[in-house]
Design an enzyme around this catalytic site. Structure first.
Site, short mmCIF file in Angstrom:
data_model
loop_
_atom_site.label_atom_id
_atom_site.label_comp_id
_atom_site.label_asym_id
_atom_site.label_seq_id
_atom_site.Cartn_x
_atom_site.Cartn_y
_atom_site.Cartn_z
N ARG A 235 46.38 40.42 52.81
CA ARG A 235 45.35 41.26 52.61
C ARG A 235 45.52 42.33 51.45
NH1 ARG A 235 42.45 37.59 53.65
NH2 ARG A 235 41.12 37.51 55.34
N GLU A 264 39.16 44.68 46.31
CA GLU A 264 38.59 43.28 45.91
C GLU A 264 37.12 43.55 45.80
OE1 GLU A 264 38.91 38.83 47.26
OE2 GLU A 264 40.95 40.22 47.34
N HIS A 282 41.83 35.41 44.03
CA HIS A 282 41.74 35.15 45.64
C HIS A 282 41.67 33.47 45.58
CE1 HIS A 282 40.52 36.79 49.80
NE2 HIS A 282 40.89 35.63 49.98
#
Length: 322
Positions: A235, A264, A282
């Site tokens: 993460r 993000e 991602h």
């Protein structure tokens, strides 16, 4: 019965939703909050992505909602406590994407260590003359080097399995020792400081918690080897990106690869200027079979709750029945 799908997904998902009415977004762009609230006003189920913020106000606008299936491994974007209080089952596709995320993580490690993006640009720009002595692109070996894994869950163990093929020494740090993983992969438990100091390659596969948030900052980077390569497929907020940019710019560590980001989809501007970091949008789960299987998993979770009244194995909470 109705299900809202917030983003374009593999067509196979419709076959598994049987006769449930589908209201879906046909693009890859996130739905505006107002539009999503309108769609959810009469829905029984929601299939969403990690870019959708499923908070209390949104759930309050959906009085019939019984199940949320997140097209992702985590639930950072969902208010789990409120969903549980409301009796809403929250499911993920965590069990599906383990291998594809691990593979991308290792691909980033190798690409950063061997300067693959720079080499590609060099070859495309017509600069290759046949001379193979490119000192500025001389990379790092993997064979019998030490790989550190921060988070020895399913993805971490998949990384360990790949690393064993390179005869790497595997060390890991976790909340708890995993003696089974140690036995299977020959891994050695390390304290966090030992992980930082000993790793030639360090990959983050941990979930985001209060303990892991900003676990990697300038203080930690200074404890790592100058030749270390860091990759994050866990993460984004586990790394303080501004500090990572400093560490890379000042050669405190050798290189990095990121597939997730602190803010993000925003990416630190200083990172974008550096050649010793690879930035991936991602893509951890972005393989054809993984995407299809994730869609099927989400659909099956919805059907299980709506038609069977059964809490599926993919559920991450035990909702209060109201």
């Amino acid at each position: 019965m109705k299900v809202v799908i917030t983003s374009k997904m593999p067509e196979v998902i419709t076959k598994h939703l049987e006769d449930i009415r589908i209201d879906s977004n046909s693009t890859d762009e996130p739905l505006p909050t107002i539009r999503l609230r309108q769609m959810m006003s009469d829905t029984d189920a929601l299939i969403c992505t990690s870019s959708d913020i499923i908070d209390r106000p949104l759930m309050e606008s959906s009085p019939k909602l019984k199940v949320i299936a997140n097209y992702d491994a985590g639930t950072d974007n969902i208010d789990i406590d409120y969903a549980t209080h409301r009796g809403i089952t929250v499911c993920t596709a965590k069990h599906i994407l383990t291998q594809s995320v691990a593979e991308l993580g290792f691909a980033l490690l190798m690409s950063a260590a061997r300067h693959i993006p720079q080499a590609d640009k060099y070859a495309r720009n017509g600069r290759f003359s046949g001379n193979t002595n490119h000192s500025f692109m001389t990379g790092l070996d993997f064979y019998k080097k030490t790989i550190g894994i921060y988070g020895m869950g399913n993805i971490g163990q998949a990384v360990a399995k790949i690393a064993s093929g390179f005869s790497m020494d595997i060390i890991y740090h976790n909340r708890k020792r995993d003696k089974q993983a140690e036995l299977i992969f020959g891994a050695t438990y390390a304290t966090f400081d030992e992980l930082l100091e000993w790793s030639d390659y360090l990959i983050i596969t941990a979930p985001l918690t209060m303990d892991t948030r900003h676990a990697f900052s300038l203080k930690e980077f200074k404890k790592m080897k100058k030749s270390a390569v860091l990759v994050n497929v866990g993460r984004g907020p586990i790394i303080r990106e501004s500090d990572l940019a400093t560490a890379l710019a000042e050669k405190i560590i050798y290189a990095a690869g990121l597939d997730v980001y602190e803010f993000e989809p925003e990416i630190n501007e200083d990172l974008k200027k550096l050649d010793n970091v690879i930035l991936s949008p991602h893509l951890g789960s972005s393989t054809q079979s993984t995407k299809e299987n994730m869609a099927i998993s989400c659909a099956e979770s919805v059907v299980s709750v709506l038609k069977g009244g059964i809490t599926p194995d993919t559920a991450v909470n035990k909702p209060v029945i109201i």
